[in-house]
Design a protein around this motif. Sequence first.
Motif, PDB file in Angstrom:
ATOM      1  N   LEU A 290       5.026  -9.463  16.958  1.00 27.03           N
ATOM      2  CA  LEU A 290       4.351  -9.070  15.723  1.00 27.03           C
ATOM      3  C   LEU A 290       3.584 -10.221  15.088  1.00 27.03           C
ATOM      4  O   LEU A 290       2.687 -10.006  14.273  1.00 27.03           O
ATOM      5  CB  LEU A 290       5.384  -8.527  14.718  1.00 27.03           C
ATOM      6  CG  LEU A 290       6.145  -7.267  15.156  1.00 27.03           C
ATOM      7  CD1 LEU A 290       7.324  -7.021  14.227  1.00 27.03           C
ATOM      8  CD2 LEU A 290       5.213  -6.071  15.167  1.00 27.03           C
TER       9      LEU A 290
ATOM     10  N   ILE B 281       4.795 -12.275  12.928  1.00 25.36           N
ATOM     11  CA  ILE B 281       5.230 -12.409  11.541  1.00 25.36           C
ATOM     12  C   ILE B 281       6.164 -13.605  11.415  1.00 25.36           C
ATOM     13  O   ILE B 281       7.075 -13.782  12.219  1.00 25.36           O
ATOM     14  CB  ILE B 281       5.956 -11.126  11.081  1.00 25.36           C
ATOM     15  CG1 ILE B 281       5.015  -9.919  11.165  1.00 25.36           C
ATOM     16  CG2 ILE B 281       6.500 -11.291   9.669  1.00 25.36           C
ATOM     17  CD1 ILE B 281       3.816  -9.996  10.259  1.00 25.36           C
TER      18      ILE B 281
ATOM     19  N   GLN C   3       4.977  -0.298   5.114  1.00 25.54           N
ATOM     20  CA  GLN C   3       4.611   0.109   6.469  1.00 25.54           C
ATOM     21  C   GLN C   3       4.165   1.567   6.471  1.00 25.54           C
ATOM     22  O   GLN C   3       4.743   2.408   5.787  1.00 25.54           O
ATOM     23  CB  GLN C   3       5.804  -0.069   7.416  1.00 25.54           C
ATOM     24  CG  GLN C   3       5.537   0.339   8.859  1.00 25.54           C
ATOM     25  CD  GLN C   3       5.774   1.820   9.122  1.00 25.54           C
ATOM     26  OE1 GLN C   3       6.686   2.418   8.552  1.00 25.54           O
ATOM     27  NE2 GLN C   3       4.981   2.424  10.003  1.00 25.54           N
TER      28      GLN C   3
ATOM     29  N   VAL D 129       4.944  -8.193   3.752  1.00 22.66           N
ATOM     30  CA  VAL D 129       4.295  -7.801   5.001  1.00 22.66           C
ATOM     31  C   VAL D 129       3.707  -6.410   4.809  1.00 22.66           C
ATOM     32  O   VAL D 129       4.418  -5.470   4.424  1.00 22.66           O
ATOM     33  CB  VAL D 129       5.296  -7.795   6.177  1.00 22.66           C
ATOM     34  CG1 VAL D 129       4.612  -7.267   7.445  1.00 22.66           C
ATOM     35  CG2 VAL D 129       5.848  -9.197   6.409  1.00 22.66           C
TER      36      VAL D 129
ATOM     37  N   ALA E 193       2.024  -3.611   6.981  1.00 19.82           N
ATOM     38  CA  ALA E 193       1.862  -3.257   8.394  1.00 19.82           C
ATOM     39  C   ALA E 193       1.429  -1.804   8.515  1.00 19.82           C
ATOM     40  O   ALA E 193       2.110  -0.903   8.025  1.00 19.82           O
ATOM     41  CB  ALA E 193       3.183  -3.471   9.142  1.00 19.82           C
TER      42      ALA E 193
ATOM     43  N   GLU F 218       1.394 -11.214   4.472  1.00 18.39           N
ATOM     44  CA  GLU F 218       1.003 -11.180   5.882  1.00 18.39           C
ATOM     45  C   GLU F 218       0.550  -9.768   6.231  1.00 18.39           C
ATOM     46  O   GLU F 218       1.183  -8.788   5.836  1.00 18.39           O
ATOM     47  CB  GLU F 218       2.176 -11.598   6.771  1.00 18.39           C
ATOM     48  CG  GLU F 218       2.615 -13.035   6.529  1.00 18.39           C
ATOM     49  CD  GLU F 218       3.702 -13.458   7.505  1.00 18.39           C
ATOM     50  OE1 GLU F 218       3.387 -13.638   8.693  1.00 18.39           O
ATOM     51  OE2 GLU F 218       4.868 -13.584   7.071  1.00 18.39           O
TER      52      GLU F 218
ATOM     53  N   LEU G 201      -0.611  -6.914   9.128  1.00 18.95           N
ATOM     54  CA  LEU G 201      -0.460  -6.503  10.514  1.00 18.95           C
ATOM     55  C   LEU G 201      -1.161  -5.162  10.652  1.00 18.95           C
ATOM     56  O   LEU G 201      -0.563  -4.100  10.506  1.00 18.95           O
ATOM     57  CB  LEU G 201       1.026  -6.391  10.872  1.00 18.95           C
ATOM     58  CG  LEU G 201       1.357  -6.106  12.336  1.00 18.95           C
ATOM     59  CD1 LEU G 201       0.901  -7.270  13.220  1.00 18.95           C
ATOM     60  CD2 LEU G 201       2.855  -5.873  12.508  1.00 18.95           C
TER      61      LEU G 201
ATOM     62  N   ARG H 181      -2.453  -3.044  12.995  1.00 23.36           N
ATOM     63  CA  ARG H 181      -2.534  -2.480  14.343  1.00 23.36           C
ATOM     64  C   ARG H 181      -1.374  -1.519  14.540  1.00 23.36           C
ATOM     65  O   ARG H 181      -0.446  -1.463  13.725  1.00 23.36           O
ATOM     66  CB  ARG H 181      -2.484  -3.577  15.408  1.00 23.36           C
ATOM     67  CG  ARG H 181      -1.143  -4.322  15.487  1.00 23.36           C
ATOM     68  CD  ARG H 181      -1.093  -5.170  16.746  1.00 23.36           C
ATOM     69  NE  ARG H 181       0.107  -5.989  16.869  1.00 23.36           N
ATOM     70  CZ  ARG H 181       1.282  -5.559  17.327  1.00 23.36           C
ATOM     71  NH1 ARG H 181       1.447  -4.278  17.657  1.00 23.36           N
ATOM     72  NH2 ARG H 181       2.312  -6.386  17.432  1.00 23.36           N
TER      73      ARG H 181
ATOM     74  N   VAL I 284       2.040  -0.334  15.739  1.00 28.07           N
ATOM     75  CA  VAL I 284       3.291  -1.027  15.999  1.00 28.07           C
ATOM     76  C   VAL I 284       4.162  -0.115  16.852  1.00 28.07           C
ATOM     77  O   VAL I 284       4.436   1.026  16.465  1.00 28.07           O
ATOM     78  CB  VAL I 284       4.007  -1.376  14.674  1.00 28.07           C
ATOM     79  CG1 VAL I 284       5.342  -2.040  14.945  1.00 28.07           C
ATOM     80  CG2 VAL I 284       3.124  -2.289  13.821  1.00 28.07           C
TER      81      VAL I 284
ATOM     82  N   GLU J  52       8.958  -2.505  18.136  1.00 26.15           N
ATOM     83  CA  GLU J  52       8.479  -3.469  17.144  1.00 26.15           C
ATOM     84  C   GLU J  52       8.743  -2.961  15.726  1.00 26.15           C
ATOM     85  O   GLU J  52       9.103  -3.735  14.834  1.00 26.15           O
ATOM     86  CB  GLU J  52       6.980  -3.700  17.334  1.00 26.15           C
ATOM     87  CG  GLU J  52       6.615  -4.468  18.598  1.00 26.15           C
ATOM     88  CD  GLU J  52       5.130  -4.546  18.795  1.00 26.15           C
ATOM     89  OE1 GLU J  52       4.655  -5.577  19.296  1.00 26.15           O
ATOM     90  OE2 GLU J  52       4.414  -3.580  18.440  1.00 26.15           O
TER      91      GLU J  52
END
Length: 398
Positions: free
Chosen positions: A206, A208, A218, A247, A249, A273, A275, A277, A279, A283
């Motif tokens: 990931l 992270i 998320q 995070v 995500a 952070e 992310l 994409r 997962v 993940e």
Amino acid sequence: MRGARPRVFMMDLWAIVPYYTAYLSKALLAEGVNLQVGSISYYLDPKCFSERGIQPDPGLLNVVGRFRLPPLPRRVLKLAEALVNMAALAVRFLIAPPDVIHVQFLPMFRWRLPLDRWLLGLCRWRGAKIVLTVHDLLPHDTGESYKRTFLNLYRFVDAIICHSDYVKARLAAEFSVPEEKIWVIPHGPFFYDLPASVSAGAFESLGIKHHGVMVLWQGIIFPYKGIDLLLRAWQQVEAGGSDAHLVVAGTGSPELVEQIREQIAQFGLNRVEMLFRFVSAEELVALYRAADVVVYPYRAITTSGALATGLALGKAIVASDLPVFRELLTNRENALLVNPENTAELAAALVEITHNATLREQLSRSVRKMNFGDQSWLSIAAKTREVYTHVLALECVP
């Protein structure tokens, strides 16, 4: 009822809600339901069905979902595949229709040529009963543009399954659906069946940095999910000197992703952070297990698979105080609830929970006691089977 084991066709032809379809179908099969799962493979997780013992049958072809393709070719090929599959299903069901079609999603329903809706009409004409799961009362971020369209759909089907009493009340009040036609069956948890311990590689993939208290947002990115509110509130978390990091995500349109990047830069946030994409399931579990807190700052919601995941994995939760969430969450018992769109309240809750390890453990412990898992889905399947029995008995009523 028609025969000892009526035939049920679970319809999610484009794999729009693949995990819900897969988990529910697995439980229904365990309950002895004679079930056929009408879905293509989910292109982002081709093993979504097979890992749960399901062999999907969308009609004739199941090719496109097995490969990672660029967006435009995938959409074109997926449409062509869908047309072939619906033609094959139309012929099959004209000859021998299922007793019940359980619809999860109609991706073509809002089109000028709503072929999937016409397929249901053919099946209804041939005697099939139609059950619809309402994942969203109306398409998100479209206002009431499609209200008349969905009102007609809700009147057409024989039974509706929704996931909360709040949604049932709205179906009755806003769409004039008779209450006896609506069944409230909870949304089950995802990914609880994956290994409790995740590989180090799953988290490392990931990218992270796991340091301090980790707060996780998320999901699929939409405006109603309140990432902009979360980022505004996060300014106060960073200003308070906490070592927490956030995070974000998920996947979403390039425009929404760029708005998030611009907002982070505008606010000068240093401990966020991103992310952006897909997962994988492994993940995702690694991400949730690493998180100390999961946050759901939604403006509105009909149901939430992301919340079901947070509950299944026993996380401390901060969420908007929405009617659907209140049916599962109680403020300061198993979550911190804040007024929707009130960034000051959201910030205060995030500051408190990131500084208070005892509170996080208390909330997490309460969530774990809710015991989401196989038994949850088996209970959901048993109730769903009751719906099938009910609609099949309707033909006996004069």
